[in-house]
Design a protein around this motif. Structure first.
Motif, short mmCIF file in Angstrom:
data_model
loop_
_atom_site.label_atom_id
_atom_site.label_comp_id
_atom_site.label_asym_id
_atom_site.label_seq_id
_atom_site.Cartn_x
_atom_site.Cartn_y
_atom_site.Cartn_z
N SER A 6 40.29 40.72 42.87
CA SER A 6 40.10 39.48 42.12
C SER A 6 39.65 39.74 40.70
N TRP A 48 36.95 43.30 49.53
CA TRP A 48 37.00 42.64 48.22
C TRP A 48 36.58 43.64 47.16
N VAL A 66 43.53 37.69 43.83
CA VAL A 66 42.73 36.47 44.01
C VAL A 66 42.22 36.03 42.65
N ILE A 120 47.29 36.63 39.14
CA ILE A 120 46.01 36.02 38.78
C ILE A 120 46.19 35.02 37.63
#
Length: 385
Positions: free
Chosen positions: A116, A199, A245, A319
């Protein structure tokens, strides 16, 4: 013949892995007795009393309250269920809405490597975890730099909450390569052997200027564990099931702090953090007003990538497309007089007033950088960065 990195015993990752269920009670007991932890809670809850004559009896009361509240925490799941109520309260008190997109495209019984953008130290993975948890999905293991773990109680708290350690403080090429190789092996082990999602931020450090870019070095690290396996680079990437993400915050609780840091770097060439700055940033990010917040999950990457640059470019592309642009982003671009041929959407008077009031809290010396922080996601989306 493929070399199996998964043959390593679980103990091989003890240095960096999160805590296991059987370790939880011991760690919780240690935390309730940790003087620095209790003092940190005092500074946060009662800043005016933390250094007074009442500090000692208050610390004792904090320890007793911790013991009572954490008495039923026996597993990692227990802890995350406990944290869930605080997350729900935080969302109710510091946001004007929390939304999730794209999760329906991911299989509930599979593990993924979520990459992310990175805006907030604690809230980025917390929002991703909350998005997964409320949909009945397993939460992720969180990559966290050892620069944030200088205090023993912080190390314990993070590893209790499924964080694993990125050893950024490693010195020398050999030590750094060994640390990256261990990290790479652990990520593969978690996803492929333990079916547990990961993550990780797209680069080291937060995007304090609002420009989200993936560091290809992160992608190269993923490949290290299977470099000698006989697999192609693309096959390795596909096996990790990388999912971009995008985390989008209407307002950043640390916007002034980030602007001040960038201005200081621009003017003086460096910025020196204070001793407790990261801890303060975590607390401010949790408690500060965020406006609307969105977590958007992208599509898993396949195998048609020749190198790390190609993977980084695809993560960036997704993204950029997934990022939610809010009125704060458009109004900042307009305030900078950089809309050019782009038509700014129309917003009501209340929305504009909220933005103007927020901008007014920023010291004059940092306003230009503050506006850039919010405007840059629009420019990035339009391909102007």
């Amino acid at each position: 013949m493929e070399t199996s990195l998964m043959n390593a015993s679980p103990e091989a990752f003890d240095e960096i892995r999160p805590y296991r269920d059987e370790e939880v009670r011991e760690v919780v007991e240690r935390l309730t007795k940790d003087a620095e932890f209790k003092k940190a809670i005092l500074r946060f809850k009662f800043p005016k009393l933390a250094n007074s004559l009442l500090a000692l009896p208050l610390a004792w009361l904090v320890g007793r309250e911790l013991s009572k509240r954490l008495a039923k925490i026996n597993t990692i799941h227990d802890l995350q269920v406990y944290v869930e109520s605080y997350m729900a309260e935080m969302i109710a008190n510091t946001t004007q809405g929390f939304s999730v997109e794209g999760l329906e495209n991911l299989k509930a019984d599979e593990s993924y490597l979520f990459i992310s953008n990175h805006r907030d130290i604690a809230m980025d993975p917390a929002f991703v975890n909350y998005a997964l948890h409320v949909k009945g999905r397993n939460t992720v293991r969180i990559a966290i730099g050892d620069n944030l773990l200088k205090k023993n109680y912080v190390n314990d708290l993070m590893r209790l909450n499924k964080s694993f350690i990125v050893q950024r403080s490693a010195k020398g090429v050999r030590q750094m390569m060994a640390a990256f190789n261990l990290l790479s092996r652990y990520i593969h082990h978690s996803i492929k052997e333990e079916n547990h999602s990961i993550w990780i931020a797209q680069k080291e450090g937060r995007a304090k200027d609002g420009i989200d870019r993936t560091d290809p070095a992160i992608i190269k690290m993923f490949y290290m564990a299977e470099k000698k396996s006989g697999k192609s680079f693309g096959e390795c990437i596909a096996g990790l099931k990388i999912v971009p993400v995008a985390l989008s915050y209407e307002y950043d609780p640390l916007d002034i702090d980030k602007s001040r840091e960038l201005v200081q770097i621009e003017q003086e060439g460096h910025y020196a953090k204070s001793e407790f700055e990261d801890i303060t940033s975590i607390a401010q990010g949790i408690a500060g007003f965020k406006g609307k917040v969105q977590v958007a999950f992208g599509q898993p990457l396949g195998k048609n990538y020749a190198d790390a640059d190609a993977v980084a470019a695809e993560v960036d592309r997704q993204i950029r497309q997934l990022y939610k642009l809010y009125p704060s982003n458009y109004l900042a671009l307009e305030a900078l007089n950089e809309a050019e041929d782009f038509t700014i959407p129309t917003f009501d008077a209340r929305t504009k007033a909220e933005f103007t009031q927020r901008l007014a809290t920023c010291p004059e010396d940092y306003k230009q950088q503050w506006l850039k922080l919010y405007a840059n996601p629009v420019k990035n989306y339009l391909g102007r960065l």
